[in-house]
Enzyme design. Structure first.
Site, short mmCIF file in Angstrom:
data_model
loop_
_atom_site.label_atom_id
_atom_site.label_comp_id
_atom_site.label_asym_id
_atom_site.label_seq_id
_atom_site.Cartn_x
_atom_site.Cartn_y
_atom_site.Cartn_z
N GLY A 123 50.61 47.45 39.19
CA GLY A 123 50.92 47.65 40.60
C GLY A 123 50.09 46.82 41.56
O GLY A 123 50.47 46.65 42.72
N ASP A 124 48.94 46.31 41.13
CA ASP A 124 48.11 45.44 41.97
C ASP A 124 47.48 44.38 41.06
O ASP A 124 46.27 44.16 41.06
CB ASP A 124 47.03 46.26 42.69
CG ASP A 124 46.36 45.48 43.81
OD1 ASP A 124 46.93 44.46 44.27
OD2 ASP A 124 45.26 45.88 44.24
N PHE A 125 48.33 43.70 40.33
CA PHE A 125 47.91 42.84 39.22
C PHE A 125 47.61 41.44 39.74
O PHE A 125 48.50 40.62 39.93
CB PHE A 125 49.02 42.80 38.17
CG PHE A 125 48.61 42.23 36.84
CD1 PHE A 125 47.68 42.88 36.06
CD2 PHE A 125 49.17 41.06 36.37
CE1 PHE A 125 47.30 42.38 34.82
CE2 PHE A 125 48.81 40.54 35.13
CZ PHE A 125 47.86 41.20 34.36
#
Length: 304
Positions: free
Chosen positions: A190-192
């Site tokens: 999700g926040d890669f």
């Protein structure tokens, strides 16, 4: 105990609620150190929404992480639990009420610092493949955001007419309809991005700071390519360099290249509107923001 820069940014962002939480934070940390039988082992560090304290615990070197209560942090511990240390730091303890975790300690150096673009995206791709496990049922689904994505895109086009060609907006809306509404039941970080991948001792690289969604792993590929574009801004042929990195990432992640490209396109169109409303973390205004927006607009057209 609490870094001044972190305290100020929390108050600026959260107002009175942030100030109240900061007043309680030293006591929360002391309680958790006692509860989990830890001893502080270094100065307090911080990210955007949480503090990280190196500690010694019965499990060995670890970190105590306490985050401001925020919807984006609710499922972080759930993601770590599902991964069980496979490509991510191990979760030793959790206190969901206080948004706190005791985590395996990784090194402070990030994948971003490697410098070699091919190595960055290849490592990230292999890690993405390992993180794509069956998602726990309680995690939120990216597909549930599809309606809000569509609304935001249409509102952005209305608020900033002519910023992007109609065909670019239509292609982004097609991503929402064709990829966004029906996604696999896989765990998505999700926040890669490269700064959320740290050097480890147990494994060479370990993911940190997940949001924990159920969805398409190619979504994370689109997230990864946004900061890579800024890193390559001085390249002689930016899009050629980005397409090459897309190819390397997709192959390493065992993902369909076209699917990653389409998610990347949606991300940059969203960024084109978001940046005009609120700026970006590294530029809230001025000439540098204008330069970043120019890059984002270029990418939105080129990825289409």
């Amino acid at each position: 105990m609490i870094p001044a820069a972190f305290a100020q940014s929390t108050i600026d962002r959260e107002g009175e609620a942030g100030a109240a939480w900061l007043a309680e934070l030293p006591g929360i940390i002391e309680d958790l150190l006692s509860q989990w039988h830890c001893v502080a082992d270094g100065p307090v560090m911080h990210g955007q929404v949480g503090v990280i304290l190196p500690v010694r615990s019965s499990a060995g070197p670890a970190v105590l992480k306490v985050s401001f209560p925020h919807p984006g942090n609710v499922h972080e511990a759930d993601a770590f639990t599902a991964w069980e240390g496979r490509g991510a730091v191990l979760l030793y303890e959790r206190d969901d009420e206080r948004f706190a975790m005791l985590l395996e300690r990784a090194q402070p150096s990030t994948l971003w610092e490697v410098g070699d673009g091919d190595q960055i995206v290849a490592v990230a791709g292999r890690l993405s493949c390992r993180l794509s496990v069956a998602a726990p049922a309680e995690l939120p689904r990216l597909a549930d955001q599809a309606d809000s994505w569509e609304d935001e895109l249409r509102q952005g086009a209305a608020d900033f007419p002519g910023v992007l060609p109609d065909a670019v907006l239509d292609a982004a809306l097609a991503v929402v309809d064709e990829l966004g509404r029906d996604q696999p039941d896989l765990l998505v970080h999700g926040d890669f991005h490269p700064r959320n991948i740290l050097r480890g001792e147990r494994e060479p690289w370990l993911a940190v700071d997940p949001k924990g969604y159920v969805g398409d792993p190619a979504y994370d590929g689109g997230t990864l390519l946004k900061p890579r574009a800024l890193a390559l801004i001085e390249a002689e042929d930016l899009m050629k360099a980005l397409r090459h990195e897309l190819d390397v990432f997709a192959e390493a992640a065992e993902l369909d290249r076209e699917r990653v490209r389409r998610w990347a396109h949606l991300h940059v169109v969203q960024a084109a509107f978001h940046g005009r409303r609120r700026g970006f973390g590294r530029a809230r205004g001025g000439a540098y923001l204008d330069r970043i927006l120019g890059l984002v607009d270029q990418l939105a057209v080129s990825w289409c």
